[in-house]
Design a protein around this motif. Structure first.
Motif, mmCIF file in Angstrom:
data_model
loop_
_atom_site.group_PDB
_atom_site.id
_atom_site.type_symbol
_atom_site.label_atom_id
_atom_site.label_comp_id
_atom_site.label_asym_id
_atom_site.label_seq_id
_atom_site.Cartn_x
_atom_site.Cartn_y
_atom_site.Cartn_z
ATOM 1 N N ASP A 159 33.643 -16.564 30.675
ATOM 2 C CA ASP A 159 34.381 -17.227 31.553
ATOM 3 C C ASP A 159 33.643 -17.973 32.662
ATOM 4 O O ASP A 159 32.142 -17.890 32.923
ATOM 5 C CB ASP A 159 35.242 -16.407 32.553
ATOM 6 N N ASP A 160 34.168 -19.376 32.979
ATOM 7 C CA ASP A 160 33.634 -20.209 34.030
ATOM 8 C C ASP A 160 32.721 -21.187 33.618
ATOM 9 O O ASP A 160 32.536 -22.029 34.370
ATOM 10 C CB ASP A 160 33.182 -19.333 35.162
ATOM 11 N N HIS A 186 40.465 -23.876 38.759
ATOM 12 C CA HIS A 186 40.232 -22.525 38.732
ATOM 13 C C HIS A 186 40.993 -21.622 39.899
ATOM 14 O O HIS A 186 40.934 -20.889 40.163
ATOM 15 C CB HIS A 186 38.628 -22.099 39.205
ATOM 16 N N HIS A 219 39.632 -23.298 31.167
ATOM 17 C CA HIS A 219 39.799 -22.253 31.981
ATOM 18 C C HIS A 219 40.399 -23.015 33.305
ATOM 19 O O HIS A 219 39.994 -22.604 34.309
ATOM 20 C CB HIS A 219 38.648 -21.582 32.445
HETATM 21 ZN ZN LIG Z 1 37.104 -17.576 35.984
#
Ligand SMILES: [Zn+2]
Length: 249
Positions: free
Chosen positions: A86-87, A147, A143
């Motif tokens: 993720d991210d 955020h 994603h």
């Molecule tokens: Zn995240």
């Protein structure tokens, strides 16, 4: 034998069960964050694995390589072990990817549009993301744009976070984007339906658990991997021994 003993007995038997014999068959999706750098705001360093520890995870994953799978295939079949990040940290490209590509293990990276556009450490820049996307076995997913928690968004904001980000990412990488993960794991029925309307076919949550064939592909449970997880705990998580964590969220 009391219920607690029965439960512990079940857990122990699952712990030593080979992955191939997990029953019923399911897809286990692992979620990593940073490997080497520090996740902003992660004061307890839960989500920042050391490269050495990650290397031990890769060795274990290689030992069960025949069970590993690309995320979309694993979700469709309801079996296998899928690796996700993720991210969009830069160390996904420079630390994790070389090890996984060398080992022939497929993985998916979910990136946030604003992080990539800003291109400021610890996140991937546009050029770095293109480089990552071109590696064998790599899938890039969305994603969100900012955020933020999608459950807090208005309809218009949701459209921007989902449809807008998907279109931007598709243009940047010149390929269709069909997978996403929910920032902060925040999802409800409205958000799930908006994800479907935006054209995503697989969406990953942050809730512990395994995905079985026939389950909703837009609510795929995942299993968090933490900085202090050794290879034994990683194996235990794959076997479902930590799925009780789902009760906490
Ligand atoms: Zn995240």
């Amino acid at each position: 034998m009391n219920r607690m003993k029965l439960l512990l007995g079940d857990l122990a038997s699952v712990a030593f069960m080979p992955v191939a014999r997990l029953s019923p068959p399911a897809c286990r999706v692992l979620v990593y964050h940073a490997v080497g750098s520090v996740v902003p705001g992660d004061h307890k360093r839960i989500y920042s694995l050391s490269p050495a520890r990650f290397e031990r995870h890769v060795r274990w994953l290689v030992s069960v390589a025949s069970k590993t799978t690309a995320l979309d295939e694993g979700v469709r079949a309801g079996r296998g072990i899928a690796i996700t990040f993720d991210d969009g940290y830069r160390d996904t490209l420079v630390v994790a990817a070389p090890r996984l590509v060398r080992a022939g293990l497929p993985f998916t990276v979910f990136v946030t549009r604003e992080h990539v556009e800003n291109g400021v450490a610890p996140y991937l820049s546009c050029d770095e993301l293109r480089e990552l996307a071109a590696l064998p076995g790599v899938t890039i997913g969305a994603h969100g744009r900012t955020h933020r928690r999608l459950t807090d968004c208005t309809k218009r904001e949701l459209d921007d976070e989902l449809t807008g980000t998907r279109a931007w990412l598709s243009d940047l990488l010149a390929k269709p984007i069909t997978t996403m993960s929910y920032p902060h794991g925040a999802v409800d029925g409205r958000v799930r339906d908006a994800v479907r309307a935006a054209g995503f076919t697989v969406a990953a949550c942050s809730k512990f658990g395994a995905h079985h064939a026939g389950d909703d592909p837009l609510l795929v449970p995942r299993t968090d991997v933490w900085a202090r997880d050794g290879a034994c705990r990683l194996a235990a998580k794959v076997h479902g021994r930590w799925d009780w964590m789902a009760l906490r969220s």
